[in-house]
Scaffold this motif. Structure first.
Motif, short mmCIF file in Angstrom:
data_model
loop_
_atom_site.label_atom_id
_atom_site.label_comp_id
_atom_site.label_asym_id
_atom_site.label_seq_id
_atom_site.Cartn_x
_atom_site.Cartn_y
_atom_site.Cartn_z
N LEU A 195 -1.97 -7.87 -18.76
CA LEU A 195 -2.55 -7.36 -17.52
C LEU A 195 -2.41 -8.40 -16.41
CD1 LEU A 195 -5.93 -5.95 -18.89
CD2 LEU A 195 -3.80 -4.70 -18.54
N GLN A 196 -2.49 -7.93 -15.18
CA GLN A 196 -2.59 -8.84 -14.06
C GLN A 196 -4.03 -9.34 -13.98
OE1 GLN A 196 -1.39 -7.23 -10.28
NE2 GLN A 196 -2.14 -8.98 -9.12
N VAL A 197 -4.21 -10.65 -13.93
CA VAL A 197 -5.55 -11.26 -13.89
C VAL A 197 -5.68 -12.10 -12.64
CG1 VAL A 197 -7.16 -12.83 -15.04
CG2 VAL A 197 -5.75 -11.26 -16.40
N VAL A 198 -6.83 -11.97 -11.98
CA VAL A 198 -7.14 -12.74 -10.77
C VAL A 198 -8.47 -13.44 -11.00
CG1 VAL A 198 -7.65 -12.60 -8.30
CG2 VAL A 198 -5.93 -11.08 -9.30
N THR A 199 -8.57 -14.70 -10.63
CA THR A 199 -9.85 -15.40 -10.70
C THR A 199 -10.50 -15.41 -9.33
OG1 THR A 199 -8.79 -17.55 -10.33
CG2 THR A 199 -9.10 -16.86 -12.62
N ALA A 200 -11.83 -15.37 -9.32
CA ALA A 200 -12.59 -15.37 -8.08
C ALA A 200 -13.92 -16.05 -8.34
CB ALA A 200 -12.81 -13.94 -7.58
N PRO A 201 -14.61 -16.53 -7.30
CA PRO A 201 -15.94 -17.10 -7.52
C PRO A 201 -16.85 -16.09 -8.20
CG PRO A 201 -15.16 -17.62 -5.32
CD PRO A 201 -14.18 -16.63 -5.89
N ALA A 202 -17.63 -16.56 -9.17
CA ALA A 202 -18.49 -15.65 -9.92
C ALA A 202 -19.47 -14.92 -9.00
CB ALA A 202 -19.24 -16.42 -11.00
N SER A 203 -19.88 -15.57 -7.89
CA SER A 203 -20.81 -14.93 -6.96
C SER A 203 -20.17 -13.73 -6.28
CB SER A 203 -21.27 -15.95 -5.91
OG SER A 203 -20.16 -16.49 -5.20
N GLU A 204 -18.86 -13.82 -5.98
CA GLU A 204 -18.17 -12.68 -5.36
C GLU A 204 -18.02 -11.53 -6.35
OE1 GLU A 204 -14.46 -13.70 -3.64
OE2 GLU A 204 -15.30 -15.26 -2.31
#
Length: 202
Positions: free
Chosen positions: A170-179
């Motif tokens: 899959l395509q995976v993107v990381t982001a701040p947990a708060s977002e």
């Protein structure tokens, strides 16, 4: 706590539940309360052990009688005798909802399988899955994950670990947990929303 965990499956409409016995081999059918079928895409019964949609006919519901209620839940039926001695069929774990089924490069995947793989990764704090239609026979899925403070796990590493479980990358993107938290807990919702289906309805 060291407690044994057993599965159960039920709905308000059925007026009955399917509960694991001490052997944990599936939810036992109570034939006096409900009749169960599992059907395929052609609306015909599937063979025991094959994945199909759970169709229920409650036998003791008098206020709102129902015949062949399509639940939308996908599961398997085990008709072999249980080690506990009971011989009624057992309903296996629900693998997902029929309308949420994903077609990813020739592989059929249900969102709960993706979520189970993500939950095994300690560095992930929260996540959500978005799905779009790529073309008629394939979907495009993107997983956005929020990492725990101090975690250095890359998006590629998450994709590798999830892909090893579901047999497709899959395509995976990381982001701040708060977002991620703000996205999965919209106002007015009691439970987090972790699946966003942007595919066009047929």
């Amino acid at each position: 706590w060291g407690a044994e965990i057993h599965g159960t499956y039920a709905s308000t409409e059925m007026g009955a539940s399917f509960t694991d016995c001490c052997h944990g081999t599936g939810g036992h059918l109570i034939p006096d309360l409900v009749a169960i079928e599992l059907i395929g895409d052609d609306d015909r019964p599937v063979a025991p052990g094959e994945l199909g949609e759970v169709v229920a006919t409650p036998l003791q519901v008098t206020g709102m009688p129902l015949l062949r209620l399509r639940t939308g839940d996908m599961a398997r039926l085990d008709v072999s005798p249980c080690p506990c001695g009971r011989t009624t069929p057992r309903l296996g774990p629900v693998v997902g909802r029929k309308h949420q089924m994903l077609k990813l490069r020739g592989t059929t995947v249900y969102p709960p399988a993706i979520f189970a793989a993500l939950q095994e990764i300690d560095e992930i704090q929260n996540y959500y899955l978005e799905v779009d239609s790529e073309f008629d026979l394939s979907d495009r899925a993107t997983v956005t994950v929020g990492l725990r403070p101090g975690a250095t796990l890359s998006a590629a590493a998450v994709a590798d670990r999830v892909g090893s479980r579901i047999r497709v990358r899959l395509q995976v993107v990381t982001a701040p947990a708060s977002e991620v938290e703000a996205r999965i807990r919209p106002p007015g919702k009691r439970k987090p929303v972790v699946f966003f289906d942007h595919r066009q309805a047929p």
